[in-house]
Design an enzyme around this catalytic site. Sequence first.
Site, PDB file in Angstrom:
ATOM      1  N   HIS A   1      38.981  38.382  73.005  1.00  0.00           N
ATOM      2  CA  HIS A   1      38.647  38.676  74.577  1.00  0.00           C
ATOM      3  C   HIS A   1      38.286  40.165  74.683  1.00  0.00           C
ATOM      4  O   HIS A   1      38.038  40.655  73.729  1.00  0.00           O
ATOM      5  CB  HIS A   1      39.916  38.540  75.490  1.00  0.00           C
TER       6      HIS A   1
ATOM      7  N   MET B   1      42.924  37.678  64.721  1.00  0.00           N
ATOM      8  CA  MET B   1      42.961  36.191  64.699  1.00  0.00           C
ATOM      9  C   MET B   1      42.195  35.324  65.352  1.00  0.00           C
ATOM     10  O   MET B   1      42.202  34.113  65.696  1.00  0.00           O
ATOM     11  CB  MET B   1      44.537  35.976  64.732  1.00  0.00           C
TER      12      MET B   1
ATOM     13  N   SER C   1      44.975  36.277  73.385  1.00  0.00           N
ATOM     14  CA  SER C   1      44.640  35.119  73.004  1.00  0.00           C
ATOM     15  C   SER C   1      45.357  33.807  73.650  1.00  0.00           C
ATOM     16  O   SER C   1      45.152  32.787  73.927  1.00  0.00           O
ATOM     17  CB  SER C   1      44.508  35.034  71.642  1.00  0.00           C
TER      18      SER C   1
ATOM     19  N   GLU D   1      47.534  48.180  71.369  1.00  0.00           N
ATOM     20  CA  GLU D   1      48.924  48.737  71.742  1.00  0.00           C
ATOM     21  C   GLU D   1      49.609  47.865  72.298  1.00  0.00           C
ATOM     22  O   GLU D   1      50.894  47.811  72.420  1.00  0.00           O
ATOM     23  CB  GLU D   1      48.905  50.018  72.487  1.00  0.00           C
TER      24      GLU D   1
ATOM     25  N   ALA E   1      39.705  34.099  68.647  1.00  0.00           N
ATOM     26  CA  ALA E   1      40.118  33.759  70.305  1.00  0.00           C
ATOM     27  C   ALA E   1      39.808  35.044  71.000  1.00  0.00           C
ATOM     28  O   ALA E   1      40.706  35.624  71.748  1.00  0.00           O
ATOM     29  CB  ALA E   1      41.590  33.133  70.582  1.00  0.00           C
TER      30      ALA E   1
ATOM     31  N   HIS F   1      39.890  42.662  72.457  1.00  0.00           N
ATOM     32  CA  HIS F   1      39.401  42.942  70.843  1.00  0.00           C
ATOM     33  C   HIS F   1      38.006  43.768  70.990  1.00  0.00           C
ATOM     34  O   HIS F   1      37.829  44.529  70.059  1.00  0.00           O
ATOM     35  CB  HIS F   1      38.865  41.509  70.526  1.00  0.00           C
TER      36      HIS F   1
ATOM     37  N   GLN G   1      52.026  34.849  58.782  1.00  0.00           N
ATOM     38  CA  GLN G   1      52.890  35.503  59.852  1.00  0.00           C
ATOM     39  C   GLN G   1      53.442  34.627  60.871  1.00  0.00           C
ATOM     40  O   GLN G   1      54.012  35.296  61.761  1.00  0.00           O
ATOM     41  CB  GLN G   1      52.140  36.671  60.353  1.00  0.00           C
TER      42      GLN G   1
END
Length: 284
Positions: free
Chosen positions: A34, A30, A186, A148, A32, A37, A61
């Site tokens: 960091h 989604m 995020s 996770e 943003a 990711h 969601q």
Amino acid sequence: MEIIRTVDGLRKRVAEARANGKSVGLVPTMGALHAGHISLVDRARKENDLVVVSVFVNPTQFNNAEDLATYPRTEEADCAKLSQAGVDIAFIPSVEEVYPEPDTRVFDLGSVAEVMEGAMRPGHFNGVAQIVSKLFAIVEPDRAYFGEKDFQQIAVIRRMVELEGFKLQVVDCPICRESDGLAMSSRNTRLTPEQRQIAPAIHRAMHDSLEFARTHTLAETKAHVVNEINGHPQMEVEYYDIVDPLTMQSLENWNDAVNGSPVGCITVYCGKVRLIDNIKYNLQ
């Protein structure tokens, strides 16, 4: 790196890669972005010929309109990070492109989606299943990568894959943490400097409970973690549950988990920012 904003454009590009015998890895995000990711991207890069990363804040969601409105959106910075990480395709569609008409599908996700996040955020996991199933249908990846930190979400996605009959491997990757232990998220960018100083107490309390658990019951351990975190200003535990790692169902005793080590899953409000984390209790 190619930036693609249409479903048809992405399908065409992936089809070309497939025609050349290339394997495809997908990292749904989604935005943003960091280092957490990027660790997923690195794993996908190692295991696939073509790496696709989607950047899309999925409205279906969010069960809280304010949460959707305040979710960080940093497309330019995200693209710079993805390009540097060696991503082949960034898929950055509009809401209208993904949902040309309302998605009314309701998934029978079963008990894994009814507890914890499912109980606190009605409709959240159905929205996750909607967007992830759409991405899987568009990209048809060989492998899809998830962190996770969203432990329950991975169980829900595995259930959705089973329901829909997707032929792909769901790859779960370890939580990435800041140097002080806070799980990368995020949402961390929304913490005030003071809250950012306090927030690492979430992981610290859970990590300390690993030793505590060796000489205490499961219920005592849960209470210990909650009391530790709630003792900090601006922090309030929404839930802390210790569950079976496959079924996500609450455990009463340490030896009740039949599918591996028990996992403690927590959600904490730090001010108005909702943070999640988890930890495995390997007590053997």
